[in-house]
Scaffold this motif. Sequence first.
Motif, PDB file in Angstrom:
ATOM      1  N   PRO A  39      13.182   2.223   2.924  1.00 10.64           N
ATOM      2  CA  PRO A  39      13.175   1.510   1.644  1.00 10.64           C
ATOM      3  C   PRO A  39      14.550   1.006   1.210  1.00 10.64           C
ATOM      4  O   PRO A  39      14.639   0.119   0.365  1.00 10.64           O
ATOM      5  N   ASP A  40      15.606   1.539   1.793  1.00  9.90           N
ATOM      6  CA  ASP A  40      16.934   1.118   1.360  1.00  9.90           C
ATOM      7  C   ASP A  40      17.664   0.281   2.410  1.00  9.90           C
ATOM      8  O   ASP A  40      18.821  -0.064   2.247  1.00  9.90           O
ATOM      9  N   CYS A  41      16.977  -0.018   3.515  1.00 14.98           N
ATOM     10  CA  CYS A  41      17.598  -0.800   4.586  1.00 14.98           C
ATOM     11  C   CYS A  41      17.734  -2.273   4.193  1.00 14.98           C
ATOM     12  O   CYS A  41      16.830  -2.836   3.572  1.00 14.98           O
ATOM     13  N   PHE A  42      18.853  -2.887   4.551  1.00 10.38           N
ATOM     14  CA  PHE A  42      18.995  -4.335   4.346  1.00 10.38           C
ATOM     15  C   PHE A  42      19.872  -4.948   5.424  1.00 10.38           C
ATOM     16  O   PHE A  42      20.626  -5.878   5.183  1.00 10.38           O
ATOM     17  N   GLY A  73      16.338   0.470 -12.302  1.00  8.24           N
ATOM     18  CA  GLY A  73      17.076   0.229 -11.067  1.00  8.24           C
ATOM     19  C   GLY A  73      16.415  -0.837 -10.221  1.00  8.24           C
ATOM     20  O   GLY A  73      15.584  -1.614 -10.701  1.00  8.24           O
ATOM     21  N   SER A  74      16.774  -0.855  -8.941  1.00  5.25           N
ATOM     22  CA  SER A  74      16.315  -1.923  -8.073  1.00  5.25           C
ATOM     23  C   SER A  74      14.839  -1.790  -7.691  1.00  5.25           C
ATOM     24  O   SER A  74      14.271  -2.692  -7.104  1.00  5.25           O
ATOM     25  N   ARG A  75      14.257  -0.652  -7.987  1.00  2.00           N
ATOM     26  CA  ARG A  75      12.817  -0.477  -7.746  1.00  2.00           C
ATOM     27  C   ARG A  75      12.213   0.052  -9.038  1.00  2.00           C
ATOM     28  O   ARG A  75      12.902   0.712  -9.814  1.00  2.00           O
ATOM     29  N   THR A 110      15.359   4.766 -12.136  1.00  2.00           N
ATOM     30  CA  THR A 110      15.963   4.529 -13.438  1.00  2.00           C
ATOM     31  C   THR A 110      17.353   5.137 -13.375  1.00  2.00           C
ATOM     32  O   THR A 110      17.492   6.336 -13.154  1.00  2.00           O
ATOM     33  N   SER A 111      18.365   4.299 -13.497  1.00  2.00           N
ATOM     34  CA  SER A 111      19.718   4.776 -13.217  1.00  2.00           C
ATOM     35  C   SER A 111      20.607   4.744 -14.444  1.00  2.00           C
ATOM     36  O   SER A 111      20.308   4.055 -15.421  1.00  2.00           O
ATOM     37  N   PRO A 112      21.708   5.477 -14.394  1.00  2.00           N
ATOM     38  CA  PRO A 112      22.599   5.564 -15.549  1.00  2.00           C
ATOM     39  C   PRO A 112      23.170   4.208 -15.955  1.00  2.00           C
ATOM     40  O   PRO A 112      23.391   3.335 -15.120  1.00  2.00           O
ATOM     41  N   CYS A 168      24.318   4.721   1.513  1.00  2.00           N
ATOM     42  CA  CYS A 168      24.965   4.893   0.206  1.00  2.00           C
ATOM     43  C   CYS A 168      23.985   4.563  -0.907  1.00  2.00           C
ATOM     44  O   CYS A 168      23.989   5.180  -1.962  1.00  2.00           O
ATOM     45  N   VAL A 169      23.124   3.577  -0.648  1.00  2.00           N
ATOM     46  CA  VAL A 169      22.121   3.198  -1.635  1.00  2.00           C
ATOM     47  C   VAL A 169      21.174   4.366  -1.872  1.00  2.00           C
ATOM     48  O   VAL A 169      20.856   4.723  -3.003  1.00  2.00           O
ATOM     49  N   ALA A 170      20.762   4.984  -0.775  1.00  2.00           N
ATOM     50  CA  ALA A 170      19.789   6.069  -0.882  1.00  2.00           C
ATOM     51  C   ALA A 170      20.363   7.293  -1.575  1.00  2.00           C
ATOM     52  O   ALA A 170      19.665   7.974  -2.312  1.00  2.00           O
ATOM     53  N   ARG A 171      21.635   7.600  -1.335  1.00  2.00           N
ATOM     54  CA  ARG A 171      22.147   8.871  -1.809  1.00  2.00           C
ATOM     55  C   ARG A 171      23.163   8.800  -2.944  1.00  2.00           C
ATOM     56  O   ARG A 171      23.710   9.816  -3.340  1.00  2.00           O
ATOM     57  N   CYS A 172      23.421   7.631  -3.487  1.00  2.00           N
ATOM     58  CA  CYS A 172      24.341   7.588  -4.626  1.00  2.00           C
ATOM     59  C   CYS A 172      23.708   8.337  -5.793  1.00  2.00           C
ATOM     60  O   CYS A 172      22.603   8.026  -6.216  1.00  2.00           O
ATOM     61  N   PRO A 173      24.404   9.342  -6.336  1.00  2.00           N
ATOM     62  CA  PRO A 173      23.828  10.135  -7.425  1.00  2.00           C
ATOM     63  C   PRO A 173      23.480   9.298  -8.652  1.00  2.00           C
ATOM     64  O   PRO A 173      22.615   9.673  -9.425  1.00  2.00           O
ATOM     65  N   VAL A 174      24.176   8.177  -8.837  1.00  2.00           N
ATOM     66  CA  VAL A 174      23.919   7.378 -10.041  1.00  2.00           C
ATOM     67  C   VAL A 174      23.372   5.991  -9.688  1.00  2.00           C
ATOM     68  O   VAL A 174      23.407   5.078 -10.509  1.00  2.00           O
ATOM     69  N   HIS A 175      22.886   5.851  -8.463  1.00  2.00           N
ATOM     70  CA  HIS A 175      22.277   4.602  -8.005  1.00  2.00           C
ATOM     71  C   HIS A 175      23.182   3.388  -8.153  1.00  2.00           C
ATOM     72  O   HIS A 175      22.755   2.344  -8.640  1.00  2.00           O
TER      73      HIS A 175
END
Lengths: 337, 307, 180
Positions: free
Chosen positions: A136-139, B33-35, B39-41, A313-320
């Motif tokens: 889902p986070d691949c680009f 968020g992107s999906r 829901t992001s900070p 990084c997209v998948a695991r960033c704590p704050v997205h």
Amino acid sequence: MKALAKKNLADALALLAGQATVWVPAKVAGVTRFAPWSPAVTLDLEATPPAVSPKEILLPETESLYRYSAYGMDVTFEAVEQEVPPTIIWGIHSCDVQAILCQDDVFLSREPQDAAYAKRRAATTLVALACTTPGPDCFCTSMGLEPAEHASTDVQLHILTDGYGVEARTARGEEIVARLAEKGLLVETIEPPAKAQACTRAVNPEGIDKKLVEMFEHPYWDELAATCLNCGACTFLCPTCHCFDLTDHRRNAHEGTKIRCWDACMFTEYTVMAGGHNPRPGKKERVRQRFMHKLRYFPERYGKWQCTGCGRCVARCPVHIEITDVIKEVGEVTLDG
Amino acid sequence: MKELHNVNVAMRTLARELLESGTVAGVYGWKKGSRPTLTSPLYIQDAAKADRLAYDQYAVSNLSALLLDHRNNDKKRAIFVKGCDSRGVVRLLQDQQITPEQVLVIGLPCPGMVDEAGSLLTKCAECRFPNPVMADQVLGGVEVSKQPSAPTGVTAEAARKVGVGSRAGERMAQVAQLEGKTAAEKEAYWAEQHDKCIRCYACRNVCPACNCRDCIFDTEKKGWVSKAATSSANAFFAITRAMHVAGRCVDCGECERVCPMDIPIMTVNRKLQQDIEALFGPYDAGVDETVVPPLGRYQTDDPEEFL
Amino acid sequence: MSALSPKSGSPADCAVTEGHVGLPVLDPPPTAAPDTGKTKNGEWQPYIVGFACNWCTYAGADLAGLSRMQYPPNMRLVRVPCSGRVNPQFVLRAFQKGADAVLVAGCHPGDCHYGTGNYFTRRRFLLMQRLLTFMGVDPRRFQARWISGSEAPKFRDVVTELTEQVRPLGPNRLWREVEP
């Protein structure tokens, strides 16, 4: 095309492991990462991508460079010679192959070459596996890659219904294929390899590198950095982030080992100078550095993106904080005068 | 989530008013968020951006640690909080990292947070404080409560239905399971977990209890710990972190959520909670600002094993 | 205190020389070998780090020495102003640097030179001991004791007892720092 049946995979790996360390994506303590193959290893070839990149194979988290001792004027240095066995990275995806090319640019393309990296790289053969079902986070396609194959691999594996199409791309790859064929592990097939599904995440990075040249002081970075925690999850998971620190493992006041370990531009100490000044004092400067490096400085220097679209990084960033959003938003922001 | 529609509208209106009137210099909340399942900070300083605020069952992030960015700044910041997040704010207030003048706490009703697949997070099933433990204002009819309580406000029914707090009694299950193992098994289990650590410090940075201005893990010069992520140094980090938040952990579960290596950090925190309760009596960190954390006080008749 | 005082320098310097017949040869922490020392007859000797409060335990240890009490030379004492000064990192650091066991010792509760320091010590290490056990450390490897300035025999007994408890456990390899 030659094909390796799934039921022969373990035999093939065992055969190769006889003469080389074969790194395969495996479940280790609940995390999919590359591990040296042994019959005890739980293979996980389905993960797209493995949670931890194969970066650590060529650029270990920690490595010893030399030992020193200094008793008064009696100073000695002794290089730590790493033993580098022949290495095969099996099941690496296009994104991570591309990442290795980025690392090659950094460590090998200009003088002086990094000796430790060069030695490991020279001993490494890449056996890439087509990636047909992006996560889902691949680009990667947005970053100009082809998930089903990569031109710069030694062997390319294609996905077939009950096995893998095997295609050698270099002399070194031929050697591996020949060894598998010799043991009767390969058969001929006419089955066309599976096509890769489209990435659900897409972004257009075109022209971003040029635009970022004008954006060093842009207020966008303040906004982006406001919620960043300045942890190193993104950089440590990133297959192309290569920053390291040289530090000591002291045995006592006189003796020790100089070690190299991963470091990250997200950390305060990373840019602190001997006198105490920190040219990147805040979150904003550090976050900006990360994206500037990937999307502007690296392309300027080496002519390719330093992001391969693996999405870790997209998948695991704590704050997205998502690099795809950054690319999109940088493309959209207005530049003053 | 339809129950939260009016709360979302009210959040945006309130944020706009607070920023326009200059009551606060910034607002911490969430955005989509992107999906749809993310829901992001979000941090806004501009009233025109108030419409980006969003809150739903995916707004899992605890924003309280972000207030630390402004601890040297006198201006007020508004922060939207769920029950668990409010305990983070109390943590910061009690640790005197921020003053009440620096923060405006706006309590929200919690519908129970879910993962991207839609199932309730374990921490929410085990939640004992779904309502804010302190707030300057509330939205969505949520009640401020310093006692373990059932969810209140417009999402009370939804929260009850998904099972918020339904497994509060089983919070220590994972701890008990590990305690049942032999020493060798425990050693092997934790060695494996510590080996995984990449020392990204996400757990530390997201934690409202980890609020030291100068962390020993940031300054290698002080010689406490090697920068290299070796098993030994990783264990040193894990145990130091655990002991440092012992009795101060507000149980928000963020450390475990953000860990990119999926290390069961909360199991350690819960183990410490369990022992603290057994040794020094019941205590819920980050609930009542006036009660000093257990390791910061003592009783002359504490259990004595060191004779 | 212990008859052996760690010196800086190469590992060879640190080992006790032939002259000290009967004393175990112990590597001090800064140069911790994979496993700590052996006596001449090859018996493994535990390496114990003790944190002793300046006002009680250290004085008690001193008195034990002055009174020529015999006890195993396996413990290295680190003098701290108060047992409350010992933070969890000290204990972990000792294990990293090669300690097979760690002792934290201070004044009896109520006798703290600073009034209340050891009450905090008590809470902190009751908890830490349980946490270490949870992570697989044998509880015998990390202990705390109250030893007053007049309790020289108790100091002797604690060191003896701790050494004998740890001996059968063998070297502690958990968390040992190894050269990368």
